[in-house]
Design a protein around this motif. Structure first.
Motif, PDB file in Angstrom:
ATOM      1  N   MET A 100      -8.138   2.682   3.868  1.00  0.00           N
ATOM      2  CA  MET A 100      -7.846   1.965   2.834  1.00  0.00           C
ATOM      3  C   MET A 100      -7.404   0.514   3.762  1.00  0.00           C
ATOM      4  SD  MET A 100      -4.776   2.177   0.212  1.00  0.00           S
ATOM      5  CE  MET A 100      -3.434   2.544   1.459  1.00  0.00           C
ATOM      6  N   TYR A 101      -6.706   0.595   4.932  1.00  0.00           N
ATOM      7  CA  TYR A 101      -6.428  -0.674   5.448  1.00  0.00           C
ATOM      8  C   TYR A 101      -7.621  -1.444   5.694  1.00  0.00           C
ATOM      9  CZ  TYR A 101      -4.309  -3.717   8.641  1.00  0.00           C
ATOM     10  OH  TYR A 101      -3.827  -5.022   9.632  1.00  0.00           O
ATOM     11  N   GLU A 102      -8.460  -0.664   6.355  1.00  0.00           N
ATOM     12  CA  GLU A 102      -9.721  -1.492   6.972  1.00  0.00           C
ATOM     13  C   GLU A 102     -10.517  -1.980   5.608  1.00  0.00           C
ATOM     14  OE1 GLU A 102     -12.040   1.561   8.678  1.00  0.00           O
ATOM     15  OE2 GLU A 102     -10.622   1.733  10.229  1.00  0.00           O
ATOM     16  N   LYS A 103     -10.320  -1.753   4.467  1.00  0.00           N
ATOM     17  CA  LYS A 103     -10.942  -2.092   3.377  1.00  0.00           C
ATOM     18  C   LYS A 103     -10.106  -3.388   2.704  1.00  0.00           C
ATOM     19  CE  LYS A 103     -13.137   1.913   1.577  1.00  0.00           C
ATOM     20  NZ  LYS A 103     -13.260   2.949   0.513  1.00  0.00           N
ATOM     21  N   ILE A 104      -8.916  -3.359   2.972  1.00  0.00           N
ATOM     22  CA  ILE A 104      -8.030  -4.596   2.252  1.00  0.00           C
ATOM     23  C   ILE A 104      -7.541  -5.518   3.307  1.00  0.00           C
ATOM     24  CG2 ILE A 104      -7.226  -2.914   0.652  1.00  0.00           C
ATOM     25  CD1 ILE A 104      -4.438  -3.001   2.122  1.00  0.00           C
ATOM     26  N   GLN A 105      -7.838  -5.185   4.650  1.00  0.00           N
ATOM     27  CA  GLN A 105      -7.514  -6.105   5.751  1.00  0.00           C
ATOM     28  C   GLN A 105      -8.236  -7.404   5.565  1.00  0.00           C
ATOM     29  OE1 GLN A 105      -7.499  -4.973   9.809  1.00  0.00           O
ATOM     30  NE2 GLN A 105      -7.129  -6.859  10.678  1.00  0.00           N
ATOM     31  N   PRO A 106      -9.456  -7.472   5.316  1.00  0.00           N
ATOM     32  CA  PRO A 106     -10.124  -8.872   5.046  1.00  0.00           C
ATOM     33  C   PRO A 106      -9.783  -9.568   3.802  1.00  0.00           C
ATOM     34  CG  PRO A 106     -11.991  -6.930   5.716  1.00  0.00           C
ATOM     35  CD  PRO A 106     -10.547  -6.610   5.303  1.00  0.00           C
TER      36      PRO A 106
END
Length: 299
Positions: A100-106
């Motif tokens: 989830m973090y990888e998806k929202i980081q950008p």
């Protein structure tokens, strides 16, 4: 004002007995395994185990599993099969959080120009990177490090978080000094003003820099996790460290900056002696008339 009358905490006699007992060897793997029955349920009570950890500590081979009980990662009532399921669930939940973090980081980086810099500053200014390292050294997997650290913060009532517990710890440390050492308290209010408030790194880092080895840090932290001899024992640890410089401070009539320097020079401490001294302070405290907020803080 009221006298502390602990129910779930150790009594003054029990606290004092810890001070007088000769150092015993830590709980090793053989003894730890003997605490469980054939189904993996603990056959010893939580209180029995926690008191033994207070008095003796844990062998390094025992810590990875024992800390999962102490932090709440595992239930004290769980079986071996239930703990295997917990491990699997926590691993999956950690992986889901990472994804989830990888998806929202950008998105966060686009919305907030200084996102990465701010994120890194929060970790390093707080000192969490130093604390997390000790968990990484203790356990094998990333999901164990993540959850153990989360539960550690919860179990210690976020005492090392600047915006939550550190200020409260410093305030209660002042209160303890007022009750147990009025002479020292007067000096700290006068010429030594500001010294106690400047000791926040002790709590932010949970005393890491006061010891010469990680094993000593783990030894202190596992005592704090037991809740023995009382809640918020870290404040009595800090009080006992201040007592180490008390004589010098009063004899030399030190100012706040000089007191802070003396405190920062407290390194390579003996963890067993420090825990013992803090237990002595608790035994003295519960014999005193103390303000209700102080009573509530430790019980």
């Amino acid at each position: 004002m009221t006298t502390l009358s602990p129910e779930n905490s150790l009594s003054a006699r029990q606290s004092a007995s810890f001070i007088l007992v000769k150092r015993k060897p830590p709980i090793d793997k053989t003894e730890w395994d003997g605490f469980f029955d054939e189904n993996g349920h603990l056959a010893k009570s939580r209180d029995f185990i926690c008191v033994n950890i207070l008095e003796r500590g844990l062998h390094p081979f025992v810590r990875p599993e024992a800390w999962k009980f102490l932090t709440g990662y595992y239930s004290w009532q769980s079986s071996q099969d239930e703990r295997l399921m917990v491990d699997s669930t926590r691993r999956k939940n950690y992986e889901a959080l990472c994804q989830m973090y990888e998806k929202i980081q950008p998105l966060l980086e686009n919305l907030h120009r200084n996102f990465i810099e701010t994120r890194n500053n929060i970790e390093y200014q707080q000192g969490f990177h130093e604390m997390v390292m000790l968990f990484q050294l203790m356990v094998e997997h990333d999901h164990e490090t993540f959850w153990l650290f989360q539960f550690f913060l919860q179990k210690t009532e976020h005492s090392c978080v600047i915006s939550i517990g550190v200020g409260k710890n410093l305030g209660m440390l002042n209160s303890v000094i007022n009750v147990l050492d009025p002479v020292f308290a007067e000096h700290l209010k006068g010429k030594g003003a500001g010294a106690v408030q400047s000791l926040f790194p002790w709590f932010c880092l949970y005393f890491q820099r006061a010891f010469k080895s990680f094993d000593d840090v783990w030894r202190l932290w596992e005592v704090l996790l037991t809740g023995k001899p009382c809640r918020n024992f870290q404040v009595l640890v800090a009080y006992s460290m201040l007592q180490m410089v008390r004589k010098q401070v009063l004899q030399e009539s030190m100012t706040g900056d000089d007191i802070l320097l003396a405190c920062n020079n407290l390194i390579d401490l003996d963890v067993a002696e420090l825990v013992s001294a803090a237990c002595t302070a608790y035994a003295e405290l519960i014999q005193k008339d103390v303000p209700q907020p102080l009573k509530d803080f430790f019980l």
